[in-house]
Design an enzyme around this catalytic site. Structure first.
Site, short mmCIF file in Angstrom:
data_model
loop_
_atom_site.label_atom_id
_atom_site.label_comp_id
_atom_site.label_asym_id
_atom_site.label_seq_id
_atom_site.Cartn_x
_atom_site.Cartn_y
_atom_site.Cartn_z
N LYS A 88 0.81 -1.19 -0.05
CA LYS A 88 0.07 -0.09 0.00
C LYS A 88 0.89 1.41 -0.02
O LYS A 88 0.53 2.30 -0.47
CB LYS A 88 -1.06 0.00 1.29
CG LYS A 88 -0.34 0.01 2.52
CD LYS A 88 -1.14 0.13 3.87
CE LYS A 88 -1.83 -1.28 4.06
NZ LYS A 88 -0.97 -2.26 4.67
N HIS A 216 0.88 -3.23 14.90
CA HIS A 216 1.26 -2.25 14.34
C HIS A 216 1.54 -1.06 15.11
O HIS A 216 0.59 -0.57 15.88
CB HIS A 216 0.35 -1.79 13.17
CG HIS A 216 1.10 -1.04 11.96
ND1 HIS A 216 1.77 0.07 12.32
CD2 HIS A 216 1.31 -1.15 10.73
CE1 HIS A 216 2.32 0.59 11.16
NE2 HIS A 216 2.01 -0.04 10.34
N GLU A 292 6.19 -5.48 8.55
CA GLU A 292 5.60 -5.16 7.41
C GLU A 292 6.12 -3.93 6.95
O GLU A 292 5.08 -2.83 7.08
CB GLU A 292 3.99 -5.41 7.52
CG GLU A 292 3.49 -6.67 7.75
CD GLU A 292 2.10 -6.42 8.52
OE1 GLU A 292 1.63 -5.48 8.67
OE2 GLU A 292 1.62 -7.62 8.81
C1 LIG Z 1 -1.26 -3.41 8.24
C2 LIG Z 1 -0.38 -2.42 7.81
N1 LIG Z 1 0.93 -2.89 7.73
C3 LIG Z 1 2.10 -2.25 7.56
C4 LIG Z 1 2.13 -0.81 6.98
C5 LIG Z 1 3.21 -0.12 6.61
O1 LIG Z 1 3.41 0.83 7.68
P1 LIG Z 1 4.70 1.71 7.52
O2 LIG Z 1 4.89 2.44 6.21
O3 LIG Z 1 4.82 2.58 8.64
O4 LIG Z 1 6.03 0.64 7.95
C6 LIG Z 1 0.58 -0.41 7.42
C7 LIG Z 1 0.39 1.18 7.08
O5 LIG Z 1 -0.67 1.59 6.96
C8 LIG Z 1 -0.42 -1.19 7.53
O6 LIG Z 1 -1.65 -0.58 7.72
#
Ligand SMILES: Cc1ncc(COP(=O)(O)O)c(C=O)c1O
Length: 437
Positions: A88, A216, A292
């Site tokens: 994402k 998270h 993640e």
């Molecule tokens: C479920 C989940 N995992 C991972 C991420 C990635 O987070 P980051 O870009 O802070 O590493 C997000 C970001 O919204 C998320 O919702």
């Protein structure tokens, strides 16, 4: 023991470099030049073109070498924790191909993201469907594709999964403290710890297979200790589940890791120094640990170049004019061709503050240079007709003309992925380079 950071980043294992070089890009041109050289070449080409359509569109320079450097840094500092890139954050096809070649896993939030990752040739067991509330037909799709690992944080989701994918391998996402993060995801997701018992019992009644815990700490986490506290909570849930007969084998420490652009305060090194040891202390080696990361991999890898399409001199009422400093009475509003509804949506959705730098002024290329000229109170606006579309409300810039260029660094995370085409403006394209080798 693993090699130290300098050794790995400067002289990574040969097989990693070979993997990096072998990233397939038959239909995409990837330069082997600095960001500066790539932007210069691009702007020269634009200047030399005669009235080509859309020639001065804003564009990104995406540096695959920077993503590779981040991967090496991860492998060096958190060798036990397997990164599953959060698609994402930036679903750029070249980034996905690169990370797939390097052996990363992927965190997908939807059917479309799963499809995109599978299309790159990633095996289904390298995907975690990390969205605690999923559309039923997407769960069915995950089942068809054997994407078995998925998160949940509520009992209703368990019933849905029982119906559409009873063999799924479930990961219980718990709520942890995200108060020190720019984006606090706990408002929406994460099982409060007092609900865990009920969720475990429900899963047992439904004969569902929970394999571990995720959390998270919030995106853009500013306190490395948040990771430590969350790992301790996860350990408690492991113990609670073990007492009920579950055999958990997976810990997912989520995202929230800072990008390489962070210059002070939290750093990836600080997070790793806290997270690595606490995971090792609380979880035996046979527990698989994944993460993640999104922003960490891509934030610093993308620079956006925007063309100044318009300028307005601000004419102050005479009474106000008398009050402001005599030497700098001029103020300017600049309009550029990507904005808040496009790549700069990160200002609203990701709470980012973006900093304009002068890329070209009067056909003189100024990347990385201080333009030694008087500067003026200025604001920078996006191209749409909405007044919310403002990139910088108040900044100092030399006097620029329509046709000049600005650039903004560290624009790789949560930018183009959430861009709309409001007012008919297209998403900015990416020009790729590789500054690693
Ligand atoms: C479920 C989940 N995992 C991972 C991420 C990635 O987070 P980051 O870009 O802070 O590493 C997000 C970001 O919204 C998320 O919702």
């Amino acid at each position: 023991m693993h090699a130290n950071l300098e050794t790995v980043v400067l002289a990574p294992p040969y097989d990693m470099v070979d993997l990096f070089k072998s990233v397939p890009s038959p239909d995409v041109n990837v330069y082997n030049r600095s960001i500066c050289e790539v932007t210069k070449q691009r702007l020269e080409a634009i200047t030399n073109q005669q009235w080509e359509s859309d020639q001065e569109n804003a564009f990104f320079v995406g540096d695959l070498g920077e993503v590779f450097r981040q991967h090496l840094r991860w492998k060096s500092l958190l060798p036990r924790i397997e990164p599953f890139f959060a698609v994402k954050c930036n679903p750029d096809p070249m980034i996905l191909k690169l990370l797939a070649s390097l052996g990363c896993g992927f965190d997908c939030a939807s059917k479309q993201e799963i499809q995109q990752v599978l299309d790159v040739g990633v095996e289904s067991n390298r995907i975690v469907y990390a969205n605690p509330c999923k559309q039923a037909s997407f769960v069915r799709y995950a089942a068809q594709q054997n994407v078995s690992r998925m998160t949940f944080d509520n009992a209703e989701e368990l019933h849905k999964i029982k119906k559409f994918y009873p063999d799924a391998e479930l990961i219980l996402r718990i709520l942890t403290d995200d108060s020190q993060s720019l984006c606090q995801l706990g408002l929406k997701f994460g099982a409060p710890l007092h609900t865990v018992q009920h969720l475990l019992e429900t899963a047992q009644q439904l004969d569902l297979n929970i394999i571990g815990v995720s959390f998270h700490v919030g995106s853009g986490c500013l306190d490395e200790n948040a990771f430590c506290d969350a790992v301790i909570s996860a350990r408690n849930v492991f113990d609670q589940a073990a007492a009920m007969g579950f055999n958990f084998t997976l810990l997912d420490v989520g995202g929230g890791f800072p990008g390489a652009d962070v210059k002070n305060g939290i750093t990836f090194e600080k997070v790793a120094a806290v997270l690595g040891p606490v995971v090792d202390r609380l979880f035996p080696a046979d527990i698989r640990v994944i993460a993640e990361p999104g922003r960490y991999y891509v934030a610093s890898a993308f620079t956006i170049c925007t063309n100044i399409i318009g300028r307005r001199s601000v004419t102050l009422p005479p009474a106000v004019e008398e009050e402001i400093e005599k030497e700098t009475p001029e103020q300017y509003m600049y309009y550029v061709n990507d904005g808040m509804y496009g790549s700069f949506n990160c200002i609203i959705f990701d709470h980012q503050i973006v900093e304009p730098k002068v890329l070209m002024k009067n056909e003189v290329f100024t990347f990385g240079q201080d333009v030694c000229e008087p500067n003026f109170e200025s604001s920078v606006w996006g191209p749409t007709c909405d007044s919310i579309d403002c990139l910088n409300k108040s900044t100092r810039l030399p006097k620029l003309e329509p046709g000049d260029w600005l650039y903004y660094e560290n624009m790789g995370a949560y930018t183009v992925c959430a861009a709309s085409q409001f007012n008919g403006f297209k998403k900015s394209e990416v020009v790729y380079t590789n500054t690693f080798c």
